[in-house]
Design a protein around this motif. Structure first.
Motif, PDB file in Angstrom:
ATOM      1  N   GLU A   1      54.440 -20.191 -18.324  1.00  0.00           N
ATOM      2  CA  GLU A   1      53.570 -19.685 -17.267  1.00  0.00           C
ATOM      3  C   GLU A   1      54.375 -18.869 -16.254  1.00  0.00           C
ATOM      4  O   GLU A   1      53.940 -17.799 -15.825  1.00  0.00           O
ATOM      5  CB  GLU A   1      52.867 -20.834 -16.571  1.00  0.00           C
ATOM      6  N   GLU A   2      55.530 -19.366 -15.880  1.00  0.00           N
ATOM      7  CA  GLU A   2      56.376 -18.639 -14.942  1.00  0.00           C
ATOM      8  C   GLU A   2      56.833 -17.310 -15.537  1.00  0.00           C
ATOM      9  O   GLU A   2      56.854 -16.283 -14.856  1.00  0.00           O
ATOM     10  CB  GLU A   2      57.596 -19.485 -14.562  1.00  0.00           C
TER      11      GLU A   2
ATOM     12  N   LYS B   1      55.261 -15.547 -17.840  1.00  0.00           N
ATOM     13  CA  LYS B   1      54.116 -14.648 -17.902  1.00  0.00           C
ATOM     14  C   LYS B   1      53.850 -14.015 -16.541  1.00  0.00           C
ATOM     15  O   LYS B   1      53.552 -12.823 -16.450  1.00  0.00           O
ATOM     16  CB  LYS B   1      52.865 -15.401 -18.375  1.00  0.00           C
ATOM     17  N   LYS B   2      53.948 -14.800 -15.479  1.00  0.00           N
ATOM     18  CA  LYS B   2      53.725 -14.267 -14.133  1.00  0.00           C
ATOM     19  C   LYS B   2      54.773 -13.213 -13.787  1.00  0.00           C
ATOM     20  O   LYS B   2      54.453 -12.163 -13.225  1.00  0.00           O
ATOM     21  CB  LYS B   2      53.757 -15.392 -13.106  1.00  0.00           C
ATOM     22  N   THR B   3      56.026 -13.485 -14.140  1.00  0.00           N
ATOM     23  CA  THR B   3      57.091 -12.519 -13.873  1.00  0.00           C
ATOM     24  C   THR B   3      56.876 -11.229 -14.653  1.00  0.00           C
ATOM     25  O   THR B   3      57.007 -10.133 -14.102  1.00  0.00           O
ATOM     26  CB  THR B   3      58.461 -13.126 -14.232  1.00  0.00           C
TER      27      THR B   3
ATOM     28  N   GLU C   1      54.058 -10.049 -15.734  1.00  0.00           N
ATOM     29  CA  GLU C   1      52.892  -9.363 -15.183  1.00  0.00           C
ATOM     30  C   GLU C   1      53.255  -8.587 -13.922  1.00  0.00           C
ATOM     31  O   GLU C   1      52.789  -7.471 -13.706  1.00  0.00           O
ATOM     32  CB  GLU C   1      51.772 -10.368 -14.892  1.00  0.00           C
ATOM     33  N   ARG C   2      54.116  -9.163 -13.082  1.00  0.00           N
ATOM     34  CA  ARG C   2      54.576  -8.449 -11.893  1.00  0.00           C
ATOM     35  C   ARG C   2      55.365  -7.197 -12.281  1.00  0.00           C
ATOM     36  O   ARG C   2      55.196  -6.135 -11.674  1.00  0.00           O
ATOM     37  CB  ARG C   2      55.441  -9.363 -11.020  1.00  0.00           C
TER      38      ARG C   2
ATOM     39  N   GLN D   1      52.924  -4.567 -13.545  1.00  0.00           N
ATOM     40  CA  GLN D   1      52.178  -3.992 -12.426  1.00  0.00           C
ATOM     41  C   GLN D   1      53.029  -2.987 -11.664  1.00  0.00           C
ATOM     42  O   GLN D   1      52.558  -1.908 -11.302  1.00  0.00           O
ATOM     43  CB  GLN D   1      51.702  -5.112 -11.493  1.00  0.00           C
TER      44      GLN D   1
END
Length: 94
Positions: free
Chosen positions: A63-64, A66-68, A70-71, A74
């Motif tokens: 999860e961590e 994936k968030k990284t 995604e940032r 973006q």
């Protein structure tokens, strides 16, 4: 990740750990047995791999990551849009 999914992984990890604890006393690690020793080592290694994989999911490392990612995506998208708008302004000015 949903709480139910983590619970499922926790239960599977406990099951793999219980199987490992149950099997360790009856596994042979004597050097004279050849194939039996090899099977024992591979079986224990595979058990640890399964336990580690479930632990990895429970801790939420994916999860961590994936968030990284995604940032980063973006940020790249914003840079690309900025570059595109600058190029369109330049071509409109000519």
């Amino acid at each position: 990740m949903r709480k139910r999914t983590k619970f499922k992984h926790f239960m599977f990890m406990l099951l793999a750990l219980a199987m490992l604890i149950y099997a360790i006393p009856s596994i042979s690690f004597k050097s004279g047995n050849g194939w039996i020793t090899l099977f024992s080592v591979v079986w224990v290694a595979f058990s640890f791999l399964v336990i580690a994989a479930h632990w990895h999911v429970i801790l939420g490392v994916d999860e961590e990551k994936k968030k990284t990612l995604e940032r980063v995506r973006q940020h790249k998208l914003e840079q690309w849009q900025l570059k595109l708008s600058e190029e369109s302004e330049r071509s409109a000015g000519l």
